[in-house]
Scaffold this motif. Sequence first.
Motif, PDB file in Angstrom:
ATOM      1  N   TYR A  53       0.813  -1.215   0.000  1.00 28.09           N
ATOM      2  CA  TYR A  53       0.000   0.000   0.000  1.00 28.09           C
ATOM      3  C   TYR A  53       0.848   1.267   0.000  1.00 28.09           C
ATOM      4  CZ  TYR A  53       0.537   0.229   5.162  1.00 28.09           C
ATOM      5  OH  TYR A  53       1.018   0.292   6.440  1.00 28.09           O
ATOM      6  N   ASP A  55       0.399   5.475   1.031  1.00 24.39           N
ATOM      7  CA  ASP A  55      -0.510   6.482   1.599  1.00 24.39           C
ATOM      8  C   ASP A  55      -0.336   7.814   0.859  1.00 24.39           C
ATOM      9  OD1 ASP A  55       1.738   7.683   2.609  1.00 24.39           O
ATOM     10  OD2 ASP A  55       1.227   7.401   4.719  1.00 24.39           O
ATOM     11  N   ASP A  84      -5.667  -2.395  -6.631  1.00 29.00           N
ATOM     12  CA  ASP A  84      -6.040  -1.405  -5.618  1.00 29.00           C
ATOM     13  C   ASP A  84      -5.219  -0.123  -5.756  1.00 29.00           C
ATOM     14  OD1 ASP A  84      -8.043  -2.926  -4.303  1.00 29.00           O
ATOM     15  OD2 ASP A  84      -6.479  -4.085  -3.299  1.00 29.00           O
ATOM     16  N   LEU A  88      -6.290   3.731  -6.633  1.00 34.67           N
ATOM     17  CA  LEU A  88      -5.870   4.894  -5.840  1.00 34.67           C
ATOM     18  C   LEU A  88      -5.337   6.012  -6.737  1.00 34.67           C
ATOM     19  CD1 LEU A  88      -5.356   5.960  -2.914  1.00 34.67           C
ATOM     20  CD2 LEU A  88      -3.080   4.939  -3.074  1.00 34.67           C
TER      21      LEU A  88
ATOM     22  N   ARG B  51      -9.349  -6.368   1.600  1.00 35.65           N
ATOM     23  CA  ARG B  51      -9.722  -5.070   2.198  1.00 35.65           C
ATOM     24  C   ARG B  51      -8.872  -4.767   3.427  1.00 35.65           C
ATOM     25  NH1 ARG B  51     -14.467  -1.789   1.840  1.00 35.65           N
ATOM     26  NH2 ARG B  51     -15.670  -2.947   3.386  1.00 35.65           N
ATOM     27  N   ASN B  55      -7.348  -1.470   2.029  1.00 38.81           N
ATOM     28  CA  ASN B  55      -8.190  -0.365   2.518  1.00 38.81           C
ATOM     29  C   ASN B  55      -7.933  -0.048   3.986  1.00 38.81           C
ATOM     30  OD1 ASN B  55      -9.531  -1.842   0.235  1.00 38.81           O
ATOM     31  ND2 ASN B  55     -10.823  -0.026   0.286  1.00 38.81           N
ATOM     32  N   THR B  58      -4.188   1.256   4.571  1.00 34.92           N
ATOM     33  CA  THR B  58      -3.942   2.607   4.048  1.00 34.92           C
ATOM     34  C   THR B  58      -4.736   3.643   4.836  1.00 34.92           C
ATOM     35  OG1 THR B  58      -3.783   1.553   1.874  1.00 34.92           O
ATOM     36  CG2 THR B  58      -3.767   3.942   1.910  1.00 34.92           C
ATOM     37  N   ALA B  59      -6.011   3.334   5.137  1.00 34.33           N
ATOM     38  CA  ALA B  59      -6.855   4.300   5.861  1.00 34.33           C
ATOM     39  C   ALA B  59      -6.301   4.564   7.258  1.00 34.33           C
ATOM     40  CB  ALA B  59      -8.290   3.774   5.947  1.00 34.33           C
ATOM     41  N   LEU B 130     -11.368   5.316   0.552  1.00 36.88           N
ATOM     42  CA  LEU B 130     -10.979   3.975   1.000  1.00 36.88           C
ATOM     43  C   LEU B 130     -11.987   3.294   1.901  1.00 36.88           C
ATOM     44  CD1 LEU B 130      -7.257   4.671   1.920  1.00 36.88           C
ATOM     45  CD2 LEU B 130      -8.045   3.181   0.095  1.00 36.88           C
TER      46      LEU B 130
END
Lengths: 111, 150
Positions: A53, A55, A84, A88, B51, B55, B58-59, B130
């Motif tokens: 991921y 940010d 994903d 983004l 997720r 999600n 990252t969130a 997200l």
Amino acid sequence: MSFSLKKDKHGVIVVGVDGQLIVGNRQELKQKVLDALEGGGRKFVIDFTKTGYIDSSGLGVLVSLSKKIREQGGDLRLCGLNEDLQTLFELTKLDTLFAIARTSEEALAAF
Amino acid sequence: MPLRLDVRRRATGGGFVTELSLDVPSDLEYVGPAVELIAEELPGGPLSARRIRFNLRTALAEALANAIAYGNRHDPARLVQVRVEVTHEAVHLHVTDEGDGFNPADVPDPTRPELLEREDGRGLFVLRGLVDQVAFNEKGNSVCLTLRAG
């Protein structure tokens, strides 16, 4: 999480991001790429194949690096985004700012 | 300071709620480890592995970074409280800092063409993309992020 830099036979610098690119490690990536830019590198590929991921700070560093590389007459391309991460980039409209390839081979071939 | 996660499970009328609590120092170096600690301890159930992997991680990283940098202003005397409630229907992430709060309505849309090349200012926008719901308290120093089952 770590970053690796390799130069291919045409002088393109491929940066691998292993793990996440977030607020805690973005400066390390930025410094490595800026050092390579100062060392004469002009063509860069950042490969996110092994990245879970990113940010908003990570996205911000990519925007900043892209600008600095372009100012020196260079080019930054991205590759290896999973579904994903691709979403983004589309959500933030950064897909309009970066050339994004599926694989590092495609990114390198596009130079 | 080592991070210490507190995990509790309690029965409610309709089933069980698992609560995870964590205090995070106001240092951005803790964001990654705190996110991993919570994601790895999160009980299986409402959210798919994908997720959780993308999600939720990252969130939570976004909310923590905002709380540390803009809320607590990197003040080592202040902590960020993270509380995670896991029910059958959803995961609720509560992130609270000790700052003065802010008005989310004052944050401009970072996808506006003139803002697209700015390095910062995407955090709240990314958060909203997200998770299923983003709710701030009145003061603006606590956010609840809801990821519904799926």
